[in-house]
Design a protein around this motif. Structure first.
Motif, PDB file in Angstrom:
ATOM      1  N   VAL A   1      -3.179   4.838  -2.253  1.00 44.01           N
ATOM      2  CA  VAL A   1      -3.995   5.746  -1.459  1.00 44.01           C
ATOM      3  C   VAL A   1      -3.539   7.145  -1.838  1.00 44.01           C
ATOM      4  O   VAL A   1      -2.361   7.471  -1.714  1.00 44.01           O
ATOM      5  CB  VAL A   1      -3.797   5.507   0.056  1.00 44.01           C
ATOM      6  CG1 VAL A   1      -4.695   6.399   0.868  1.00 44.01           C
ATOM      7  CG2 VAL A   1      -4.025   4.043   0.402  1.00 44.01           C
TER       8      VAL A   1
ATOM      9  N   ARG B   1      -4.081  10.507   7.963  1.00 45.31           N
ATOM     10  CA  ARG B   1      -4.585   9.166   8.313  1.00 45.31           C
ATOM     11  C   ARG B   1      -4.297   8.182   7.187  1.00 45.31           C
ATOM     12  O   ARG B   1      -4.006   7.006   7.430  1.00 45.31           O
ATOM     13  CB  ARG B   1      -6.084   9.183   8.597  1.00 45.31           C
ATOM     14  CG  ARG B   1      -6.549  10.121   9.711  1.00 45.31           C
ATOM     15  CD  ARG B   1      -6.065   9.787  11.114  1.00 45.31           C
ATOM     16  NE  ARG B   1      -4.730  10.217  11.474  1.00 45.31           N
ATOM     17  CZ  ARG B   1      -4.376  11.451  11.845  1.00 45.31           C
ATOM     18  NH1 ARG B   1      -5.249  12.411  11.885  1.00 45.31           N
ATOM     19  NH2 ARG B   1      -3.141  11.719  12.181  1.00 45.31           N
ATOM     20  N   LYS B   2      -4.386   8.651   5.948  1.00 47.69           N
ATOM     21  CA  LYS B   2      -4.069   7.789   4.808  1.00 47.69           C
ATOM     22  C   LYS B   2      -2.606   7.362   4.852  1.00 47.69           C
ATOM     23  O   LYS B   2      -2.276   6.212   4.536  1.00 47.69           O
ATOM     24  CB  LYS B   2      -4.374   8.499   3.482  1.00 47.69           C
ATOM     25  CG  LYS B   2      -5.857   8.697   3.224  1.00 47.69           C
ATOM     26  CD  LYS B   2      -6.076   9.464   1.926  1.00 47.69           C
ATOM     27  CE  LYS B   2      -7.543   9.673   1.626  1.00 47.69           C
ATOM     28  NZ  LYS B   2      -7.742  10.366   0.338  1.00 47.69           N
TER      29      LYS B   2
ATOM     30  N   ILE C   1       0.867  -1.183   0.000  1.00 43.92           N
ATOM     31  CA  ILE C   1       0.000   0.000   0.000  1.00 43.92           C
ATOM     32  C   ILE C   1       0.901   1.228   0.000  1.00 43.92           C
ATOM     33  O   ILE C   1       1.759   1.381   0.879  1.00 43.92           O
ATOM     34  CB  ILE C   1      -0.925   0.032   1.233  1.00 43.92           C
ATOM     35  CG1 ILE C   1      -1.803  -1.211   1.274  1.00 43.92           C
ATOM     36  CG2 ILE C   1      -1.779   1.310   1.223  1.00 43.92           C
ATOM     37  CD1 ILE C   1      -2.598  -1.367   2.560  1.00 43.92           C
TER      38      ILE C   1
ATOM     39  N   CYS D   1       0.972   5.489  -0.279  1.00 42.94           N
ATOM     40  CA  CYS D   1       0.251   6.759  -0.225  1.00 42.94           C
ATOM     41  C   CYS D   1       1.038   7.779  -1.046  1.00 42.94           C
ATOM     42  O   CYS D   1       2.232   7.988  -0.804  1.00 42.94           O
ATOM     43  CB  CYS D   1       0.112   7.243   1.217  1.00 42.94           C
ATOM     44  SG  CYS D   1      -0.836   8.774   1.354  1.00 42.94           S
TER      45      CYS D   1
ATOM     46  N   GLU E   1      -0.892   6.905   7.489  1.00 41.58           N
ATOM     47  CA  GLU E   1      -0.802   5.886   8.537  1.00 41.58           C
ATOM     48  C   GLU E   1      -1.232   4.505   8.024  1.00 41.58           C
ATOM     49  O   GLU E   1      -0.739   3.486   8.507  1.00 41.58           O
ATOM     50  CB  GLU E   1      -1.641   6.297   9.746  1.00 41.58           C
ATOM     51  CG  GLU E   1      -1.087   7.523  10.439  1.00 41.58           C
ATOM     52  CD  GLU E   1      -2.022   8.125  11.464  1.00 41.58           C
ATOM     53  OE1 GLU E   1      -3.056   7.505  11.787  1.00 41.58           O
ATOM     54  OE2 GLU E   1      -1.718   9.236  11.935  1.00 41.58           O
ATOM     55  N   LEU E   2      -2.141   4.460   7.065  1.00 40.51           N
ATOM     56  CA  LEU E   2      -2.600   3.192   6.497  1.00 40.51           C
ATOM     57  C   LEU E   2      -1.572   2.558   5.563  1.00 40.51           C
ATOM     58  O   LEU E   2      -1.586   1.346   5.356  1.00 40.51           O
ATOM     59  CB  LEU E   2      -3.894   3.406   5.701  1.00 40.51           C
ATOM     60  CG  LEU E   2      -5.143   3.751   6.474  1.00 40.51           C
ATOM     61  CD1 LEU E   2      -6.265   4.110   5.498  1.00 40.51           C
ATOM     62  CD2 LEU E   2      -5.558   2.597   7.364  1.00 40.51           C
ATOM     63  N   ALA E   3      -0.707   3.371   4.997  1.00 44.78           N
ATOM     64  CA  ALA E   3       0.203   2.916   3.945  1.00 44.78           C
ATOM     65  C   ALA E   3       1.423   2.195   4.502  1.00 44.78           C
ATOM     66  O   ALA E   3       1.817   2.389   5.657  1.00 44.78           O
ATOM     67  CB  ALA E   3       0.655   4.118   3.116  1.00 44.78           C
ATOM     68  N   ASP E   4       2.028   1.382   3.638  1.00 43.71           N
ATOM     69  CA  ASP E   4       3.316   0.763   3.951  1.00 43.71           C
ATOM     70  C   ASP E   4       4.449   1.747   3.697  1.00 43.71           C
ATOM     71  O   ASP E   4       5.465   1.733   4.390  1.00 43.71           O
ATOM     72  CB  ASP E   4       3.539  -0.476   3.068  1.00 43.71           C
ATOM     73  CG  ASP E   4       2.497  -1.543   3.324  1.00 43.71           C
ATOM     74  OD1 ASP E   4       2.193  -1.823   4.499  1.00 43.71           O
ATOM     75  OD2 ASP E   4       1.981  -2.106   2.337  1.00 43.71           O
TER      76      ASP E   4
ATOM     77  N   LYS F   1       7.049   5.247   8.545  1.00 45.63           N
ATOM     78  CA  LYS F   1       6.827   4.881   7.136  1.00 45.63           C
ATOM     79  C   LYS F   1       8.072   5.181   6.307  1.00 45.63           C
ATOM     80  O   LYS F   1       8.751   6.188   6.522  1.00 45.63           O
ATOM     81  CB  LYS F   1       5.634   5.648   6.537  1.00 45.63           C
ATOM     82  CG  LYS F   1       4.355   5.499   7.336  1.00 45.63           C
ATOM     83  CD  LYS F   1       3.915   4.051   7.444  1.00 45.63           C
ATOM     84  CE  LYS F   1       2.699   3.954   8.356  1.00 45.63           C
ATOM     85  NZ  LYS F   1       2.170   2.619   8.444  1.00 45.63           N
TER      86      LYS F   1
END
Length: 99
Positions: A35, A58-59, A7, A9, A61-64, A91
């Motif tokens: 993302v 927040r996006k 993932i 971003c 934070e979701l990413a690798d 990240k």
């Protein structure tokens, strides 16, 4: 072999919307979950801009990892904030135009 695709971003200045769309396309075709920053065609209020900025963090934070689209090495104020947030949350950060 990972159990899910990477993932990523995408971050960068809104002046590079075409370049960010190209990066999105290229990553997606390579099997990456992308993302990306939200887009709006109309003028946004300051409250809407702030809400989208918080959502983008927040996006991250979701990413690798984070890919910064920065033609010519340009990184603006909000992108610098996003990079700092990515580093603070552990990240990996890469750039399309390494400085």
């Amino acid at each position: 072999m990972p159990d899910r695709p990477e993932i990523v971003c995408i971050c960068g200045s809104s002046r590079f919307v075409d370049e960010m769309r190209a990066a999105n396309r290229d990553l997606t075709l390579a099997g990456v979950i992308v993302v990306a920053r939200g887009e709006a065609n109309e003028v946004m209020t300051e409250a809407q801009k702030a809400a989208l900025g918080a959502l983008h963090l927040r996006k991250i934070e979701l990413a690798d990892r984070v890919l910064v689209v920065n033609p010519g090495g340009y990184v603006g104020e909000s992108t610098s904030r996003e990079i700092a947030h990515a580093h603070a949350t552990g990240k990996r950060v890469s750039f399309t135009d390494p400085v």
